[in-house]
Design a protein around this motif. Structure first.
Motif, mmCIF file in Angstrom:
data_model
loop_
_atom_site.group_PDB
_atom_site.id
_atom_site.type_symbol
_atom_site.label_atom_id
_atom_site.label_comp_id
_atom_site.label_asym_id
_atom_site.label_seq_id
_atom_site.Cartn_x
_atom_site.Cartn_y
_atom_site.Cartn_z
ATOM 1 N N ALA A 114 -4.217 20.864 -27.404
ATOM 2 C CA ALA A 114 -4.343 22.317 -27.584
ATOM 3 C C ALA A 114 -5.281 22.621 -28.750
ATOM 4 O O ALA A 114 -6.164 23.470 -28.650
ATOM 5 C CB ALA A 114 -2.965 22.934 -27.828
ATOM 6 N N ASP A 115 -5.099 21.896 -29.847
ATOM 7 C CA ASP A 115 -5.952 22.109 -31.016
ATOM 8 C C ASP A 115 -7.409 21.762 -30.720
ATOM 9 O O ASP A 115 -8.317 22.247 -31.382
ATOM 10 C CB ASP A 115 -5.463 21.244 -32.190
ATOM 11 N N HIS A 116 -7.621 20.881 -29.757
ATOM 12 C CA HIS A 116 -8.977 20.474 -29.377
ATOM 13 C C HIS A 116 -9.483 21.258 -28.175
ATOM 14 O O HIS A 116 -10.241 20.722 -27.366
ATOM 15 C CB HIS A 116 -9.025 18.976 -29.061
ATOM 16 N N ASP A 117 -9.071 22.490 -28.036
ATOM 17 C CA ASP A 117 -9.670 23.380 -27.036
ATOM 18 C C ASP A 117 -9.192 23.155 -25.607
ATOM 19 O O ASP A 117 -9.836 23.635 -24.667
ATOM 20 C CB ASP A 117 -11.207 23.295 -27.035
ATOM 21 N N MET A 118 -8.117 22.402 -25.394
ATOM 22 C CA MET A 118 -7.611 22.293 -24.029
ATOM 23 C C MET A 118 -6.764 23.540 -23.776
ATOM 24 O O MET A 118 -5.535 23.494 -23.655
ATOM 25 C CB MET A 118 -6.791 21.018 -23.844
ATOM 26 N N MET A 119 -7.474 24.659 -23.715
ATOM 27 C CA MET A 119 -6.850 25.981 -23.712
ATOM 28 C C MET A 119 -7.817 26.973 -23.088
ATOM 29 O O MET A 119 -9.028 26.823 -23.228
ATOM 30 C CB MET A 119 -6.544 26.371 -25.168
ATOM 31 N N GLN A 120 -7.276 27.943 -22.386
ATOM 32 C CA GLN A 120 -8.083 29.014 -21.810
ATOM 33 C C GLN A 120 -7.365 30.341 -22.007
ATOM 34 O O GLN A 120 -6.144 30.392 -22.083
ATOM 35 C CB GLN A 120 -8.274 28.814 -20.297
ATOM 36 N N GLN A 121 -8.155 31.414 -22.049
ATOM 37 C CA GLN A 121 -7.552 32.745 -22.017
ATOM 38 C C GLN A 121 -7.335 33.137 -20.559
ATOM 39 O O GLN A 121 -8.027 32.651 -19.664
ATOM 40 C CB GLN A 121 -8.451 33.768 -22.686
ATOM 41 N N ILE A 122 -6.413 34.017 -20.338
ATOM 42 C CA ILE A 122 -6.240 34.588 -19.001
ATOM 43 C C ILE A 122 -5.956 36.074 -19.157
ATOM 44 O O ILE A 122 -5.262 36.495 -20.083
ATOM 45 C CB ILE A 122 -5.142 33.858 -18.199
ATOM 46 N N ARG A 123 -6.557 36.865 -18.294
ATOM 47 C CA ARG A 123 -6.304 38.310 -18.325
ATOM 48 C C ARG A 123 -5.330 38.669 -17.226
ATOM 49 O O ARG A 123 -5.445 38.179 -16.101
ATOM 50 C CB ARG A 123 -7.598 39.087 -18.122
ATOM 51 N N VAL A 124 -4.396 39.520 -17.541
ATOM 52 C CA VAL A 124 -3.437 39.996 -16.554
ATOM 53 C C VAL A 124 -3.615 41.503 -16.442
ATOM 54 O O VAL A 124 -3.331 42.236 -17.383
ATOM 55 C CB VAL A 124 -1.995 39.635 -16.962
ATOM 56 N N ARG A 125 -4.154 41.935 -15.310
ATOM 57 C CA ARG A 125 -4.413 43.375 -15.141
ATOM 58 C C ARG A 125 -3.166 44.086 -14.648
ATOM 59 O O ARG A 125 -2.448 43.555 -13.805
ATOM 60 C CB ARG A 125 -5.546 43.581 -14.129
ATOM 61 N N PRO A 126 -2.907 45.264 -15.171
ATOM 62 C CA PRO A 126 -1.722 45.998 -14.738
ATOM 63 C C PRO A 126 -1.819 46.388 -13.260
ATOM 64 O O PRO A 126 -2.910 46.463 -12.728
ATOM 65 C CB PRO A 126 -1.695 47.239 -15.608
#
Ligand code: C2O
Ligand code: CU
Length: 554
Positions: free
Chosen positions: A542-554
């Motif tokens: 996780a600290d090394h960027d194994m992470m993504q944002q996700i958007r949840v639209r209403p």
């Protein structure tokens, strides 16, 4: 140092409501009778935090404060990592994420927004979900693995009208002194008592992406503790709060666990099993019947995970002992309940796994074809081949159910965690990774790489074991396998807030290098900090960027 197991008592953190302020402070803590004091962090305790307790639908506001001072693991703060600066050694950032809580974006503890000494967030927790074993922990990008290792983590019991935590609870579950939190964390100590968070033997600093594996096991902040138990049934809320290590728990005498719940709530009924696998970030809710344990007799909780193929390097060193239970007198008569859901006075039964409206293939990769990135991070673990903060952001719709096929092409297992959503495991299916790669090669780092792997399956789908059948937020994704899950995004109604807001930086907070200067993430072009993240819960990943944002639209 060689430490004798089972000499110290299991400490049980005090329980308190979610309200007021909780300061993260620096102190010292003795992890074992024969170790010198260790410099440590905790939430108003020398290490770890109180057991926070909230009731369903109780709107709770809590202020977290950074009173940490210099980092107790300053020499391990790695300046090559995302958003990390020299200042994190002398005045480290922190933030707090309630893991498993469906909370508004500005109360979720986004990893890129942090507070230094004297500051801290005020978070609102709606608790609009059924009873579950949540936990809270630091989430500051690039130093989470160190902040949690120093001690910034604690349990959070969410109660409801069924799982009340009182003796008269309608489910007939053990409570009071018979309901015990177990926070399991492997650690390595130097002779002077300091923590040794690096796996220095095979991966130098800056390359440490396999994870941190300790050579001793702590439970609730004590090395290999012992707990005296009475002849009755106990309820254990077990959290794998380790940085990287998955466990297969068993009892030394082959005794059964009765699994009553997972990350986000109860099962339909107790599932007896002699062994249970728990990956970093996952929780299991267990009943254990000690009524056959004689006074003075002991039963050990052990870890039987082996250095199996694919994890040959990763899993070293093996770590077998966890803690000891010692028989100490009679206890109240306490049957293991027959059902937990679906009967009178019980929550609704888990619905069968239903049809998703969309399927996404999500790949876990450990390669890096970008010259600059490869020079620094030879095998950076990524989600979909994208750096954290890619503008190629996934959009989900609130109130929908999706299927995610998580394709793990790396030689390691990864525990994948989604914020906001709840998930169920559908099945796991082995694939021939080499053929999948050849057919789709080459991925270009920074460009999404997520072809379906269905055509490369080399074995049947296998459903989850019965104890893994409930709602979860973190799922073990084995190597060379498609892990198919259902992802349920709560509806705007259930949430009571807009899940799709661009975060503004609150006064006193700092946003860490949203473009990830100095990192492969610097190639990303998302200027916005948005909503929620999903990531590997191996904290080094996780600290090394194994992470993504996700958007949840209403
Ligand atoms: Cu337990 Cu995003 O974390
Ligand atoms: Cu990982």
């Amino acid at each position: 140092p060689a430490l004798q197991p089972y000499v110290d008592e299991l400490p049980i953190p005090e329980t308190r409501g979610v309200a007021g302020e909780l300061a993260a402070t620096s102190g010292t803590h003795r992890y074992h009778r024969d170790l010198p004091e260790t410099r440590s962090w905790g939430f108003e305790r020398p290490v770890l935090g109180p057991n926070l307790e909230a009731h369903r639908d109780q709107m709770a506001r809590i202020g977290f404060r950074n009173e940490l001072g210099p980092h107790v693991l300053a020499e391990h703060v790695d300046l090559t990592m995302h958003g990390v600066t020299e200042l994190d050694r002398t005045d480290p950032r922190f933030t707090v994420h309630l893991h498993g809580g469906a909370n508004a974006p500005d109360s979720d503890g986004h990893p890129l927004i942090g507070w230094r000494n004297g500051g801290g967030p005020s978070f609102a927790y709606g608790n609009r979900q059924e009873a579950a074993t949540l936990w809270y922990h630091d989430h500051a990008m690039g130093i989470t693995r160190l902040n949690i290792q120093a001690g910034l983590a604690g349990m959070y019991y969410l109660r409801d009208e069924f799982d009340t935590g009182r003796d008269d609870n309608p489910l007939g579950l053990p409570s009071g002194e018979f309901e015990v939190p177990l926070i399991v964390q492997d650690r390595t100590f130097n002779a002077d008592g300091s923590l040794q968070p690096m796996v220095a033997t095979y991966i130098p600093q800056g390359y440490n992406q396999s994870g941190q594996l300790g050579d001793v096991c702590c439970v609730n902040g004590v090395v290999w503790p012992r707990l005296e138990v009475r002849r009755t049934v106990y309820r254990f809320r077990l959290l794998n709060g380790s940085n990287s290590r998955p466990y297969i728990f068993e009892f030394s005498n082959g005794m059964l666990f009765f699994v009553i719940g997972g990350d986000l709530g109860l099962l339909n009924g107790p599932v007896p099993t002699p062994s249970i696998r728990v990956s970093p970030g996952e929780r299991v809710d267990l009943l254990v019947d000690f009524s056959a344990v004689a006074d003075g007799a002991s039963v050990d909780l052990i870890n039987t995970a082996k250095n199996d193929l694919g994890n040959a390097v990763f899993m070293a060193p093996e770590l077998r002992p966890i803690m000891r239970f010692v028989g100490a007198g009679d206890g109240p008569a306490q049957p293991v309940p027959f059902t937990l859901r679906g009967g009178p006075g019980q929550p609704d039964a888990l619905e069968p796994v239903y049809r998703p409206s969309a399927t996404r293939t999500m790949t876990l990769l450990g390669l890096n074809d970008d010259a600059r990135a490869a020079a620094v991070f030879p095998t950076m673990m990524s989600l979909n081949n994208l750096p954290f903060l890619s503008s190629d952001i996934d959009l989900a719709a609130a109130g929908t159910v999706e299927q995610w096929d998580i394709v793990n092409t790396t030689p390691f297992d990864h525990p994948i965690h989604l914020h906001l959503a709840r998930l169920r495991v559908i099945a796991r299916q082995p694939i021939l990774t080499s053929a999948y790669f050849l057919a789709n090669y080459p991925p270009k780092f920074g460009i999404r790489w997520a072809p379906s792997a269905d055509a490369f399956a080399i074995g049947p789908e296998e459903g989850p074991p019965p104890w893994e059948a409930g709602w979860k937020d973190t799922v073990e994704c084995p190597t060379d396998t498609i892990t198919r899950i259902l992802v349920k995004w709560p509806s705007a109604d259930e949430l009571g807030f807009d899940p799709d807001t661009v975060l503004t930086i609150p006064p006193g907070a700092e946003a860490m290098s949203p473009t990830g200067a100095g990192m492969p993430g610097g190639m990303a072009d998302s200027p916005e900090i948005r909503g929620y993240v999903w990531h590997c819960h191996n904290l080094d990943h996780a600290d090394h960027d194994m992470m993504q944002q996700i958007r949840v639209r209403p």
